[in-house]
Design a protein around this motif. Structure first.
Motif, PDB file in Angstrom:
ATOM      1  N   ALA A  13       0.829  -1.197   0.000  1.00 34.18           N
ATOM      2  CA  ALA A  13       0.000   0.000   0.000  1.00 34.18           C
ATOM      3  C   ALA A  13       0.869   1.255   0.000  1.00 34.18           C
ATOM      4  O   ALA A  13       2.010   1.226   0.444  1.00 34.18           O
ATOM      5  N   ALA A  29      -2.639   0.710   6.220  1.00 39.55           N
ATOM      6  CA  ALA A  29      -2.017   0.506   4.904  1.00 39.55           C
ATOM      7  C   ALA A  29      -0.489   0.529   5.031  1.00 39.55           C
ATOM      8  O   ALA A  29       0.202  -0.281   4.418  1.00 39.55           O
ATOM      9  N   TYR A  32       0.573  -2.676   6.624  1.00 34.28           N
ATOM     10  CA  TYR A  32       0.450  -3.758   5.651  1.00 34.28           C
ATOM     11  C   TYR A  32       1.688  -3.814   4.754  1.00 34.28           C
ATOM     12  O   TYR A  32       2.258  -4.870   4.507  1.00 34.28           O
ATOM     13  N   GLU A  33       2.120  -2.641   4.287  1.00 33.58           N
ATOM     14  CA  GLU A  33       3.328  -2.583   3.458  1.00 33.58           C
ATOM     15  C   GLU A  33       4.526  -3.100   4.251  1.00 33.58           C
ATOM     16  O   GLU A  33       5.286  -3.942   3.776  1.00 33.58           O
ATOM     17  N   GLU A  88      -6.391   6.477  -4.983  1.00 35.34           N
ATOM     18  CA  GLU A  88      -7.023   6.408  -3.668  1.00 35.34           C
ATOM     19  C   GLU A  88      -8.471   6.852  -3.780  1.00 35.34           C
ATOM     20  O   GLU A  88      -8.739   8.017  -4.042  1.00 35.34           O
ATOM     21  N   ASP A 120      -5.643  -2.492  -4.078  1.00 34.70           N
ATOM     22  CA  ASP A 120      -6.105  -3.209  -2.885  1.00 34.70           C
ATOM     23  C   ASP A 120      -7.449  -2.629  -2.496  1.00 34.70           C
ATOM     24  O   ASP A 120      -7.601  -1.403  -2.457  1.00 34.70           O
ATOM     25  N   TRP A 122     -10.008  -2.276   0.536  1.00 33.42           N
ATOM     26  CA  TRP A 122     -10.095  -2.349   1.994  1.00 33.42           C
ATOM     27  C   TRP A 122     -11.553  -2.204   2.408  1.00 33.42           C
ATOM     28  O   TRP A 122     -12.291  -1.414   1.815  1.00 33.42           O
ATOM     29  N   VAL A 131      -7.977  -5.855   4.335  1.00 31.29           N
ATOM     30  CA  VAL A 131      -7.834  -5.997   2.893  1.00 31.29           C
ATOM     31  C   VAL A 131      -8.710  -7.175   2.488  1.00 31.29           C
ATOM     32  O   VAL A 131      -8.563  -8.274   3.020  1.00 31.29           O
TER      33      VAL A 131
END
Length: 143
Positions: A13, A29, A32-33, A88, A120, A122, A131
Motif C-alpha cells: 500500500a 495501509a 500492511y506494506e 485512492e 487493494d 479495503w 484488505v
C-alpha cells in the motif's frame, strides 16, 4: 515464484496517504506494506480478511493463506517500494488504494525486478480495516 510475480506489489500500500484517506486506514495501509516487506505473519494475519482474494494479471486467484505464505517464506527478501501514480478512492466503509510500483528483491538468492500496477480493496469490518480483494497487472518493459 510465479504467484509472487503477480502479487508482490498488489498488497504494498502507499506509504503516504492523501487527505481523503482516513488516518486509521493510512496507518493500517502502512503497516500492511511494512509487514509484507518484513514477512511479519502476525500483522498480515490481522490485516488480511479471511475471505480475501487476489487476482493476478493472468486471472489466477490466490487466497489469504497462500498470499501470507509467499510473503513469509524464508527465501523471500523484498526491498521497500515507492508508489507512483497513486490511486485512492474512499467511501464510508471501504477504500481502493493502489498505484504503480517496482518490486525489487531476491527469492532463494535469485534477484528479481518487476513493475506492477495494483489495487487493494479495503473494507471497514467491525470497526477495523481489512484488505478483502486485490488485483495486480504486470507492466511490460519499455522498448
Amino acid at each position: 515464484m510465479r504467484a509472487f510475480a503477480m502479487t508482490a506489489a498488489l498488497l504494498l500500500a502507499p506509504t503516504t496517504a492523501l487527505a481523503q484517506v482516513p488516518p486509521d486506514l493510512a496507518r493500517e495501509a502502512h503497516e500492511y506494506e511494512r509487514a509484507q516487506v518484513e514477512g511479519d505473519r502476525a500483522t498480515l494475519e490481522r490485516l488480511i480478511a479471511d475471505d480475501y482474494v487476489l487476482v493476478g494479471g493472468d486471472g489466477s486467484r490466490t487466497d489469504k493463506a497462500a498470499h501470507i505464505a509467499e510473503f513469509t517464506a524464508p527465501e523471500m527478501d523484498l526491498q521497500p517500494v515507492v508508489v507512483r501514480d497513486a490511486v485512492e478512492h474512499v467511501w464510508t466503509d471501504g477504500a481502493a488504494i493502489g498505484g504503480t510500483v517496482d518490486v525489487v528483491g531476491t527469492f532463494a538468492g535469485s534477484p528479481f525486478r518487476q513493475t506492477l500496477r495494483y489495487i487493494d480493496v479495503w473494507a471497514l469490518r467491525d470497526g477495523r480495516w481489512r484488505v478483502v480483494y486485490g488485483q495486480a497487472t504486470r507492466v511490460p518493459a519499455a522498448n
